[in-house]
Design a protein around this motif. Structure first.
Motif, PDB file in Angstrom:
ATOM      1  N   LYS A   1      68.213  39.402  29.059  1.00  0.00           N
ATOM      2  CA  LYS A   1      67.602  39.230  30.567  1.00  0.00           C
ATOM      3  C   LYS A   1      65.568  38.955  30.704  1.00  0.00           C
ATOM      4  O   LYS A   1      65.240  39.497  30.315  1.00  0.00           O
ATOM      5  N   HIS A   2      65.735  37.971  32.326  1.00  0.00           N
ATOM      6  CA  HIS A   2      64.236  38.163  32.146  1.00  0.00           C
ATOM      7  C   HIS A   2      64.110  38.103  33.758  1.00  0.00           C
ATOM      8  O   HIS A   2      64.684  37.717  34.784  1.00  0.00           O
ATOM      9  N   TYR A   3      63.016  38.778  33.966  1.00  0.00           N
ATOM     10  CA  TYR A   3      62.123  38.960  35.518  1.00  0.00           C
ATOM     11  C   TYR A   3      61.195  38.453  36.020  1.00  0.00           C
ATOM     12  O   TYR A   3      60.020  39.100  34.981  1.00  0.00           O
ATOM     13  N   GLY A   4      60.316  37.508  36.668  1.00  0.00           N
ATOM     14  CA  GLY A   4      59.321  37.167  36.260  1.00  0.00           C
ATOM     15  C   GLY A   4      58.563  37.607  37.984  1.00  0.00           C
ATOM     16  O   GLY A   4      59.783  38.025  38.799  1.00  0.00           O
ATOM     17  N   LYS A   5      57.344  37.488  38.155  1.00  0.00           N
ATOM     18  CA  LYS A   5      56.533  37.891  39.727  1.00  0.00           C
ATOM     19  C   LYS A   5      56.646  39.187  39.441  1.00  0.00           C
ATOM     20  O   LYS A   5      56.825  39.068  40.947  1.00  0.00           O
ATOM     21  N   LEU A   6      56.536  39.930  38.795  1.00  0.00           N
ATOM     22  CA  LEU A   6      56.880  41.776  38.856  1.00  0.00           C
ATOM     23  C   LEU A   6      55.271  42.676  39.606  1.00  0.00           C
ATOM     24  O   LEU A   6      54.954  42.020  38.483  1.00  0.00           O
ATOM     25  N   LEU A   7      55.627  43.296  40.058  1.00  0.00           N
ATOM     26  CA  LEU A   7      54.188  44.019  40.139  1.00  0.00           C
ATOM     27  C   LEU A   7      54.630  44.914  39.608  1.00  0.00           C
ATOM     28  O   LEU A   7      55.779  45.213  38.921  1.00  0.00           O
ATOM     29  N   PRO A   8      52.913  46.254  38.950  1.00  0.00           N
ATOM     30  CA  PRO A   8      53.825  47.357  38.775  1.00  0.00           C
ATOM     31  C   PRO A   8      54.830  47.795  38.932  1.00  0.00           C
ATOM     32  O   PRO A   8      55.296  48.725  38.232  1.00  0.00           O
ATOM     33  N   ASP A   9      54.722  48.621  40.615  1.00  0.00           N
ATOM     34  CA  ASP A   9      55.728  49.259  41.009  1.00  0.00           C
ATOM     35  C   ASP A   9      57.080  48.683  41.079  1.00  0.00           C
ATOM     36  O   ASP A   9      58.229  49.317  40.563  1.00  0.00           O
ATOM     37  N   GLN A  10      57.350  47.314  40.892  1.00  0.00           N
ATOM     38  CA  GLN A  10      58.560  46.661  40.612  1.00  0.00           C
ATOM     39  C   GLN A  10      59.202  46.609  39.594  1.00  0.00           C
ATOM     40  O   GLN A  10      60.563  46.404  38.985  1.00  0.00           O
ATOM     41  N   LYS A  11      58.104  46.665  38.259  1.00  0.00           N
ATOM     42  CA  LYS A  11      58.891  46.947  36.761  1.00  0.00           C
ATOM     43  C   LYS A  11      59.423  48.258  36.566  1.00  0.00           C
ATOM     44  O   LYS A  11      60.797  48.142  36.272  1.00  0.00           O
ATOM     45  N   VAL A  12      58.740  49.080  37.067  1.00  0.00           N
ATOM     46  CA  VAL A  12      59.043  50.733  37.566  1.00  0.00           C
ATOM     47  C   VAL A  12      60.638  50.499  37.789  1.00  0.00           C
ATOM     48  O   VAL A  12      61.676  51.131  37.295  1.00  0.00           O
ATOM     49  N   THR A  13      60.830  49.540  38.938  1.00  0.00           N
ATOM     50  CA  THR A  13      62.399  49.884  39.784  1.00  0.00           C
ATOM     51  C   THR A  13      63.297  49.033  39.022  1.00  0.00           C
ATOM     52  O   THR A  13      64.354  49.729  39.084  1.00  0.00           O
ATOM     53  N   LYS A  14      62.876  47.808  38.603  1.00  0.00           N
ATOM     54  CA  LYS A  14      63.185  47.208  37.348  1.00  0.00           C
ATOM     55  C   LYS A  14      63.729  48.212  36.633  1.00  0.00           C
ATOM     56  O   LYS A  14      65.287  48.155  35.910  1.00  0.00           O
TER      57      LYS A  14
END
Length: 214
Positions: free
Chosen positions: A77-90
Motif C-alpha cells: 500500500k502507498h499513501y502520499g501527500k500526508l502531513l504528520p498528523d495524517q500519518k498518525v491517523t493512517k
C-alpha cells in the motif's frame, strides 16, 4: 505552459520531484530532484513479505512518487501527500486492522507516527534527534536490511519465553503432585525447582547465538 506541465508530469511518473523557478514573466527553469532507492530496499520488502508482514509507504511526497516507489519495490500500500498528523491517523487505522504495526522513519515529520506505532524504528546515523528519541529502536548503522532479523529475534525470544514458562509450570506442578502423594521428598522437590531454573537459564542463553542476516 504545456511544455512545463509535461516535464512535471513525466518527472512525477518516475518518482522525481520537480521544482520550478519562476518570476512574474514566466518560468525560468526547472530543477528535477531524484531520491535514490537504497540497494537493500528490495531485499527488505521481500524478506518482510516472506515473514508474512504487510508493507506500506506513508510519505509527505506526492501520490505519483509514492505510487512509483511502491510499484518498483512491490510494496502493498502507498499513501502520499500526508502531513504528520495524517500519518498518525493512517497508522491508527492500520492498528485497528492489524495486530501490531511497526514504523520506520528518520525525519522530524516521522516523530509523531514513530511514537504512536507499536514498534518505532529510527535511522540512527542520518535520523533527526526527535525521531530517534521517539523510536523504540535505533539502527545505528542505518542498515534497514537488519529489520527482518530484528523481527525474527523478537519472535524467537517470545517463543523461548513461552516455552520456558510452560516447562517451569509443568515441572513444578509435577513435583508438587508427586510430593503431595509421597513419591518424592522435600530434597528432590527442591532439586527439581533449582534444576528447572538452570534449564530455563541455559535455554535462554541460546538467544545469544542468534545470527543476524545482513
Amino acid at each position: 505552459p504545456s511544455e512545463v506541465q509535461k516535464i512535471i508530469d513525466d518527472s512525477l511518473k518516475i518518482g522525481d520531484t520537480p521544482i520550478i523557478l519562476a518570476d512574474e514573466k514566466g518560468v525560468k527553469g526547472i530543477f528535477v530532484l531524484s531520491d535514490q532507492i537504497r540497494d537493500e530496499s528490495q531485499k527488505l520488502i521481500n524478506d518482510l513479505h516472506r515473514l508474512g508482514i504487510h508493507s506500506a509507504i506513508l510519505t509527505g511526497d506526492n501520490e505519483k512518487t509514492a505510487n512509483y516507489v511502491a510499484k518498483k519495490l512491490c510494496i502493498d500500500k502507498h499513501y502520499g501527500k500526508l502531513l504528520p498528523d495524517q500519518k498518525v491517523t493512517k497508522l491508527k487505522d492500520f492498528q485497528k486492522q492489524y495486530k501490531t504495526v511497526a514504523m520506520v522513519g528518520d525525519g522530524v515529520n516521522d516523530a509523531p507516527v514513530l511514537a504512536t506505532s507499536d514498534i518505532g524504528i529510527a535511522m540512527g546515523a542520518v535520523g533527526s534527534d526527535i525521531a530517534i528519541e521517539s523510536a523504540d529502536i535505533a539502527l545505528m548503522n542505518d542498515n534497514i536490511s537488519l529489520i527482518p532479523s530484528l523481527i525474527k529475534l523478537g519472535r524467537y525470544t517470545s517463543h523461548t519465553i513461552q516455552f520456558n514458562i510452560i516447562l517451569a509450570l509443568i515441572t513444578k506442578t509435577a513435583a508438587l503432585i508427586l510430593a503431595s502423594l509421597g513419591y518424592i521428598g522435600l530434597g528432590i522437590a527442591i532439586f527439581a525447582d533449582v534444576g528447572v531454573t538452570m534449564v530455563v537459564i541455559l535455554i535462554s542463553l541460546n538467544i545469544m547465538n542468534f545470527k543476524f542476516n545482513s
